[in-house]
Scaffold this active site. Structure first.
Site, PDB file in Angstrom:
ATOM      1  N   THR A 181      -7.034   5.372  12.851  1.00 63.37           N
ATOM      2  CA  THR A 181      -7.619   6.543  11.972  1.00 63.37           C
ATOM      3  C   THR A 181      -8.533   7.551  12.515  1.00 63.37           C
ATOM      4  O   THR A 181      -9.185   7.287  13.480  1.00 63.37           O
ATOM      5  CB  THR A 181      -8.209   5.958  10.825  1.00 63.37           C
TER       6      THR A 181
ATOM      7  N   GLU B 153     -10.873   8.675  11.179  1.00 63.58           N
ATOM      8  CA  GLU B 153     -12.377   8.140  10.772  1.00 63.58           C
ATOM      9  C   GLU B 153     -13.120   7.905  12.129  1.00 63.58           C
ATOM     10  O   GLU B 153     -14.344   7.734  12.286  1.00 63.58           O
ATOM     11  CB  GLU B 153     -12.448   7.221   9.830  1.00 63.58           C
TER      12      GLU B 153
ATOM     13  N   LYS C 103     -12.404  -0.366  12.429  1.00 60.35           N
ATOM     14  CA  LYS C 103     -11.245   0.354  12.939  1.00 60.35           C
ATOM     15  C   LYS C 103     -11.272   0.609  14.461  1.00 60.35           C
ATOM     16  O   LYS C 103     -10.355   0.523  15.329  1.00 60.35           O
ATOM     17  CB  LYS C 103     -10.905   1.495  12.192  1.00 60.35           C
TER      18      LYS C 103
ATOM     19  N   TYR D 229     -16.363   1.004   7.994  1.00 63.27           N
ATOM     20  CA  TYR D 229     -14.845   1.078   8.027  1.00 63.27           C
ATOM     21  C   TYR D 229     -14.318   1.598   9.508  1.00 63.27           C
ATOM     22  O   TYR D 229     -13.523   1.026   9.968  1.00 63.27           O
ATOM     23  CB  TYR D 229     -14.232   1.855   6.877  1.00 63.27           C
TER      24      TYR D 229
ATOM     25  N   GLY E  22       0.963  -1.154  -0.006  1.00 63.63           N
ATOM     26  CA  GLY E  22      -0.080  -0.020   0.067  1.00 63.63           C
ATOM     27  C   GLY E  22       0.809   1.527  -0.063  1.00 63.63           C
ATOM     28  O   GLY E  22       2.201   1.381  -0.078  1.00 63.63           O
TER      29      GLY E  22
HETATM   30  P1  NAP Z   1      -3.782   1.375   0.865  1.00 64.86           P
HETATM   31  O1  NAP Z   1      -2.980   1.857   0.230  1.00 64.86           O
HETATM   32  O2  NAP Z   1      -5.303   0.967   0.656  1.00 64.86           O
HETATM   33  O3  NAP Z   1      -3.034  -0.084   1.279  1.00 64.86           O
HETATM   34  C1  NAP Z   1      -3.710  -1.077   2.223  1.00 64.86           C
HETATM   35  C2  NAP Z   1      -2.837  -2.571   2.002  1.00 64.86           C
HETATM   36  O4  NAP Z   1      -3.603  -3.327   2.975  1.00 64.86           O
HETATM   37  C3  NAP Z   1      -2.439  -2.900   0.901  1.00 64.86           C
HETATM   38  O5  NAP Z   1      -1.106  -3.299   0.957  1.00 64.86           O
HETATM   39  C4  NAP Z   1      -3.314  -4.145   0.707  1.00 64.86           C
HETATM   40  O6  NAP Z   1      -2.962  -5.169  -0.029  1.00 64.86           O
HETATM   41  C5  NAP Z   1      -3.392  -4.675   2.178  1.00 64.86           C
HETATM   42  N1  NAP Z   1      -4.605  -5.478   2.431  1.00 64.86           N
HETATM   43  C6  NAP Z   1      -5.960  -5.482   2.265  1.00 64.86           C
HETATM   44  N2  NAP Z   1      -6.541  -6.410   2.734  1.00 64.86           N
HETATM   45  C7  NAP Z   1      -5.512  -7.347   2.852  1.00 64.86           C
HETATM   46  C8  NAP Z   1      -5.578  -8.660   3.304  1.00 64.86           C
HETATM   47  N3  NAP Z   1      -7.054  -9.369   3.581  1.00 64.86           N
HETATM   48  N4  NAP Z   1      -4.651  -9.508   3.546  1.00 64.86           N
HETATM   49  C9  NAP Z   1      -3.252  -8.817   3.382  1.00 64.86           C
HETATM   50  N5  NAP Z   1      -3.406  -7.478   2.930  1.00 64.86           N
HETATM   51  C10 NAP Z   1      -4.136  -6.914   2.759  1.00 64.86           C
HETATM   52  O7  NAP Z   1      -3.700   2.105   2.335  1.00 64.86           O
HETATM   53  P2  NAP Z   1      -2.881   3.127   3.107  1.00 64.86           P
HETATM   54  O8  NAP Z   1      -3.409   4.336   2.604  1.00 64.86           O
HETATM   55  O9  NAP Z   1      -1.318   2.645   2.700  1.00 64.86           O
HETATM   56  O10 NAP Z   1      -3.089   2.987   4.487  1.00 64.86           O
HETATM   57  C11 NAP Z   1      -2.395   2.127   5.388  1.00 64.86           C
HETATM   58  C12 NAP Z   1      -3.223   1.725   6.505  1.00 64.86           C
HETATM   59  O11 NAP Z   1      -3.407   2.919   7.325  1.00 64.86           O
HETATM   60  C13 NAP Z   1      -4.567   1.265   6.465  1.00 64.86           C
HETATM   61  O12 NAP Z   1      -4.639   0.440   7.645  1.00 64.86           O
HETATM   62  C14 NAP Z   1      -5.630   2.406   6.641  1.00 64.86           C
HETATM   63  O13 NAP Z   1      -6.735   2.015   6.856  1.00 64.86           O
HETATM   64  C15 NAP Z   1      -4.984   3.182   7.480  1.00 64.86           C
HETATM   65  N6  NAP Z   1      -5.099   4.625   7.556  1.00 64.86           N
HETATM   66  C16 NAP Z   1      -4.787   5.466   6.386  1.00 64.86           C
HETATM   67  C17 NAP Z   1      -4.809   6.717   6.251  1.00 64.86           C
HETATM   68  C18 NAP Z   1      -4.500   7.460   4.927  1.00 64.86           C
HETATM   69  O14 NAP Z   1      -5.034   8.811   4.968  1.00 64.86           O
HETATM   70  N7  NAP Z   1      -3.917   6.885   3.946  1.00 64.86           N
HETATM   71  C19 NAP Z   1      -5.353   7.503   7.345  1.00 64.86           C
HETATM   72  C20 NAP Z   1      -5.517   6.811   8.574  1.00 64.86           C
HETATM   73  C21 NAP Z   1      -5.254   5.384   8.646  1.00 64.86           C
HETATM   74  P3  NAP Z   1      -3.186  -5.241  -1.722  1.00 64.86           P
HETATM   75  O15 NAP Z   1      -2.096  -4.375  -2.338  1.00 64.86           O
HETATM   76  O16 NAP Z   1      -2.845  -6.650  -2.087  1.00 64.86           O
HETATM   77  O17 NAP Z   1      -4.576  -4.749  -1.828  1.00 64.86           O
HETATM   78  N1  GDD Z   2     -13.147   8.976  -2.673  1.00 63.09           N
HETATM   79  C1  GDD Z   2     -13.953  10.152  -2.982  1.00 63.09           C
HETATM   80  N2  GDD Z   2     -14.196  10.237  -4.275  1.00 63.09           N
HETATM   81  N3  GDD Z   2     -14.439  11.066  -2.036  1.00 63.09           N
HETATM   82  C2  GDD Z   2     -15.079  12.030  -2.391  1.00 63.09           C
HETATM   83  C3  GDD Z   2     -15.265  12.137  -3.588  1.00 63.09           C
HETATM   84  C4  GDD Z   2     -15.238  11.337  -4.547  1.00 63.09           C
HETATM   85  O1  GDD Z   2     -15.383  11.666  -5.892  1.00 63.09           O
HETATM   86  N4  GDD Z   2     -15.998  13.472  -3.660  1.00 63.09           N
HETATM   87  C5  GDD Z   2     -15.973  14.067  -2.557  1.00 63.09           C
HETATM   88  N5  GDD Z   2     -15.422  13.157  -1.517  1.00 63.09           N
HETATM   89  C6  GDD Z   2     -15.046  13.252  -0.123  1.00 63.09           C
HETATM   90  C7  GDD Z   2     -15.538  12.126   0.586  1.00 63.09           C
HETATM   91  O2  GDD Z   2     -17.049  12.168   0.739  1.00 63.09           O
HETATM   92  C8  GDD Z   2     -14.965  12.456   1.811  1.00 63.09           C
HETATM   93  O3  GDD Z   2     -15.482  13.299   2.876  1.00 63.09           O
HETATM   94  C9  GDD Z   2     -13.818  13.128   1.478  1.00 63.09           C
HETATM   95  O4  GDD Z   2     -13.917  13.547   0.054  1.00 63.09           O
HETATM   96  C10 GDD Z   2     -12.410  12.386   1.653  1.00 63.09           C
HETATM   97  O5  GDD Z   2     -12.382  10.957   0.868  1.00 63.09           O
HETATM   98  P1  GDD Z   2     -11.490  10.107   0.700  1.00 63.09           P
HETATM   99  O6  GDD Z   2     -10.417  10.718  -0.058  1.00 63.09           O
HETATM  100  O7  GDD Z   2     -12.096   8.824  -0.003  1.00 63.09           O
HETATM  101  O8  GDD Z   2     -10.822   9.760   2.113  1.00 63.09           O
HETATM  102  P2  GDD Z   2     -11.491   9.415   3.485  1.00 63.09           P
HETATM  103  O9  GDD Z   2     -11.381  10.572   4.326  1.00 63.09           O
HETATM  104  O10 GDD Z   2     -12.836   8.971   3.320  1.00 63.09           O
HETATM  105  O11 GDD Z   2     -10.828   8.237   3.973  1.00 63.09           O
HETATM  106  C11 GDD Z   2      -9.383   8.122   4.216  1.00 63.09           C
HETATM  107  O12 GDD Z   2      -8.837   8.655   5.110  1.00 63.09           O
HETATM  108  C12 GDD Z   2      -9.070   8.009   6.296  1.00 63.09           C
HETATM  109  C13 GDD Z   2      -8.470   8.822   7.637  1.00 63.09           C
HETATM  110  O13 GDD Z   2      -9.354   9.866   7.975  1.00 63.09           O
HETATM  111  C14 GDD Z   2      -8.671   6.827   4.083  1.00 63.09           C
HETATM  112  O14 GDD Z   2      -7.298   6.577   3.726  1.00 63.09           O
HETATM  113  C15 GDD Z   2      -8.983   6.021   5.263  1.00 63.09           C
HETATM  114  O15 GDD Z   2      -8.429   4.630   4.991  1.00 63.09           O
HETATM  115  C16 GDD Z   2      -8.351   6.759   6.303  1.00 63.09           C
HETATM  116  O16 GDD Z   2      -8.651   6.072   7.584  1.00 63.09           O
END
Ligand code: NAP
Ligand code: GDD
Length: 364
Positions: free
Chosen positions: A129, A131, A157, A153, A13
Site C-alpha cells: 500500500t 500508506e 503492512k 495499519y 472484499g
Molecule cells: P476490503 O474490501 O476491506 O477487503 C478486505 C478483505 O480481507 C475482506 O475479504 C475481508 O473479509 C478479508 N479479511 C479481513 N480479515 C480477515 C481474516 N482474519 N481472515 C480472512 N480474511 C480476512 O479491502 P480492499 O479494498 O479490497 O483491499 C484489498 C487489499 O489491498 C487489502 O489488503 C488492503 O489493505 C490493500 N490495499 C487496498 C487499497 C485500496 O485503496 N482499496 C490500496 C492499497 C492496498 P470479510 O469480508 O470477511 O471482512
Molecule cells: N474514512 C474517512 N472518513 N476518511 C476521511 C473522512 C471520513 O469521514 N474525512 C476525511 N477523510 C480523509 C482521511 O483522513 C484520509 O486522509 C483520506 O480521507 C482517505 O481516507 P480513507 O478513504 O479511509 O482511505 P485511506 O487512504 O486512509 O486508506 C485506504 O487507502 C490505502 C492506500 O493508500 C485503504 O483502502 C487502505 O487499505 C489502503 O492501504
C-alpha cells in the site's frame, strides 16, 4: 498444459471480487478464502457463487493450520494475498488484530506455501500500500521513495512488504508486492471516504439524509478505479522477474474536490466556506449547509499527501494508468449510488404498503 489455479485471500472484499471476475475471464480455476461471520458478507461475490471454476473455502488469516491445509488442498499456481483489516482509522482502535492479520498473516501464507513444498511453483502477490509512504518524504512517490509509515495499519503492512522481500531473497520465491495507491469503485466499503461521500450525496439529493460529516477535507489522494487495478496484480505475477511495483494514476485530488464533484453529479452545486473545523459545504441554490467537519473523523496521525508515480508499471508491465479518469470514477460511483438509494426507497414503500394491506386484511 497445466491449469492456472489461483487462491485469493480477501475474496469477499472490493478487490477480491473484481480479481475473481478477471481471473475467471482468463480461464483460471479460482479458489477464495472466506471466514466465518454471523451475517453474510458475500454480497460482492454472490453472482459468482455456483459458477464452474469458482470455489470458496473457510479459513482465517489468524489461523496458520487452516492456511496450511487450504494451500495443500488447492495446490495454487498463484496466490493473491488481499486479506487485511484494511481500514486505517480502525487500526488505531484495533492495532493488535491489525498486526496479526496484516503483518503475521503474510508470513503465515509464505510458510503455508513452503510447508506444502510449493515455493518453486507458486507465485505470490502481496497487497501492499501507498500508506507505507505515510508522512511522505517526497512527491510523487515511486519504488525508490523512502517509507515512513504513519498508522498501526501502515506499520503492519510494512512488515508484510519486508517479509515478502526477505522470502524472495532467502528462498528464491516468486513473491512480489504491489504498492497500490487508493482505488475505489461502486463496491468500495461504505466507511472509506469516497463511498461515504457518494452514498451521502445520493441520499441528500433524494431527501433521505440531512447532512454529511467528514474529517480532513484537505487530505490529498491519488484515486484510481479498482477494476483497472486488479489487472495490474495479475500482470505483476506474469512478469519475468519477481519485482515490486507502484500502481497509481499519477493524478492527485483533495477530499474536498471529490466531495464537490460527487455532489455535482447528484445535482447539487456546493460552495465551501470557512477553514479547518469550521469549514462547511453549502448548497449554492438553497444556502443549506450539507457538509460539515467533525473531529470524530480526524486520525491521531493522518497521511495527507499521497501521489503515485506509475512509470515503472507503465514501462515494464504495459499497464495503462489513465484508463479511467478521476472524473469518470466519481461519475460511476455516484450513478451507482443514486440508483441504489432510489431502489431502497421503492423497496421500503412496497414493504410499508404490504404491511398496511396485511393489517387491513386486503392480502393474506
Ligand atoms: P476490503 O474490501 O476491506 O477487503 C478486505 C478483505 O480481507 C475482506 O475479504 C475481508 O473479509 C478479508 N479479511 C479481513 N480479515 C480477515 C481474516 N482474519 N481472515 C480472512 N480474511 C480476512 O479491502 P480492499 O479494498 O479490497 O483491499 C484489498 C487489499 O489491498 C487489502 O489488503 C488492503 O489493505 C490493500 N490495499 C487496498 C487499497 C485500496 O485503496 N482499496 C490500496 C492499497 C492496498 P470479510 O469480508 O470477511 O471482512
Ligand atoms: N474514512 C474517512 N472518513 N476518511 C476521511 C473522512 C471520513 O469521514 N474525512 C476525511 N477523510 C480523509 C482521511 O483522513 C484520509 O486522509 C483520506 O480521507 C482517505 O481516507 P480513507 O478513504 O479511509 O482511505 P485511506 O487512504 O486512509 O486508506 C485506504 O487507502 C490505502 C492506500 O493508500 C485503504 O483502502 C487502505 O487499505 C489502503 O492501504
Amino acid at each position: 498444459m497445466k491449469k492456472n489455479v489461483a487462491l485469493i485471500t480477501g475474496v469477499t472484499g472490493q478487490d477480491g471480487s473484481y480479481l475473481s471476475e478477471f481471473l475467471l475471464s482468463k480461464g483460471y480455476e479460482v479458489h477464495g478464502l472466506i471466514r466465518r461471520s454471523s451475517v453474510d458478507f458475500r454480497e460482492r461475490i454472490a453472482h459468482l457463487e455456483g459458477t464452474p471454476h469458482f470455489h470458496l473455502h473457510y479459513a482465517d488469516m489468524n489461523d496458520s493450520m487452516s492456511l496450511v491445509k487450504l494451500v495443500g488442498l488447492v495446490q495454487p499456481t498463484e496466490i493473491y494475498n488481499l486479506a487485511a483489516q484494511s481500514h486505517v482509522q480502525v487500526s488505531f482502535d484495533a492495532p493488535e488484530f491489525t498486526a496479526d492479520v496484516d503483518a503475521v498473516g503474510v508470513l503465515r501464507i509464505l510458510e503455508a506455501v513452503r510447508t506444502n513444498h510449493l515455493e518453486g511453483t507458486c507465485r505470490i502477490y502481496q497487497a501492499s500500500t501507498s500508506e507505507l509512504y505515510g508522512k511522505v518524504e517526497e512527491v510523487p512517490q515511486n519504488e525508490q521513495t523512502p517509507f515512513h509509515p504513519y498508522s498501526p495499519y501502515a506499520v503492519a503492512k510494512l512488515y508484510g512488504y519486508w517479509i515478502i522481500k526477505e522470502y524472495r531473497e532467502a528462498y528464491n520465491m516468486f513473491c512480489c508486492s504491489g504498492i497500490l495507491f487508493n482505488h475505489e469503485s461502486e463496491r468500495r466499503g461504505e466507511t472509506f471516504v469516497t463511498r461515504k461521500i457518494t452514498l451521502a450525496a445520493a441520499r441528500i439529493a433524494q431527501g433521505k439524509q440531512e447532512k454529511l460529516y467528514l474529517g480532513n477535507l484537505s487530505s490529498l489522494r491519488d484515486w484510481g478505479y479498482a477494476k483497472d487495478y486488479v489487472e495490474c496484480m495479475w500482470l505483476i505475477l506474469q512478469n519475468e522477474k519477481p519485482e515490486d511495483f507502484v500502481i497509481a494514476t499519477g493524478v492527485q485530488h483533495s477530499v474536498r474536490e471529490f466531495c464537490y464533484l460527487a455532489f455535482k453529479h447528484a445535482g447539487i452545486e456546493l460552495e465551501f466556506q470557512g477553514e479547518g473545523e469550521n469549514e462547511k459545504g453549502i448548497d449554492k441554490k438553497t444556502g443549506k449547509v450539507l457538509v460539515e467537519v467533525s473531529p470524530d473523523f480526524y486520525r491521531p496521525t493522518d497521511v495527507v499527501n499521497l501521489w503515485g508515480d506509475p512509470s515503472k508499471a507503465k514501462r515494464e508491465l504495459g499497464w495503462n494508468p489513465a484508463k479511467t479518469s478521476f472524473e469518470e470514477l466519481v461519475a460511476i460511483m455516484v450513478k451507482h449510488d443514486m440508483e441504489k438509494v432510489a431502489a431502497e426507497h421503492v423497496a421500503s414503500v412496497m414493504r410499508t404498503n404490504l404491511a398496511e394491506y396485511l393489517e387491513k386484511g386486503v392480502v393474506k
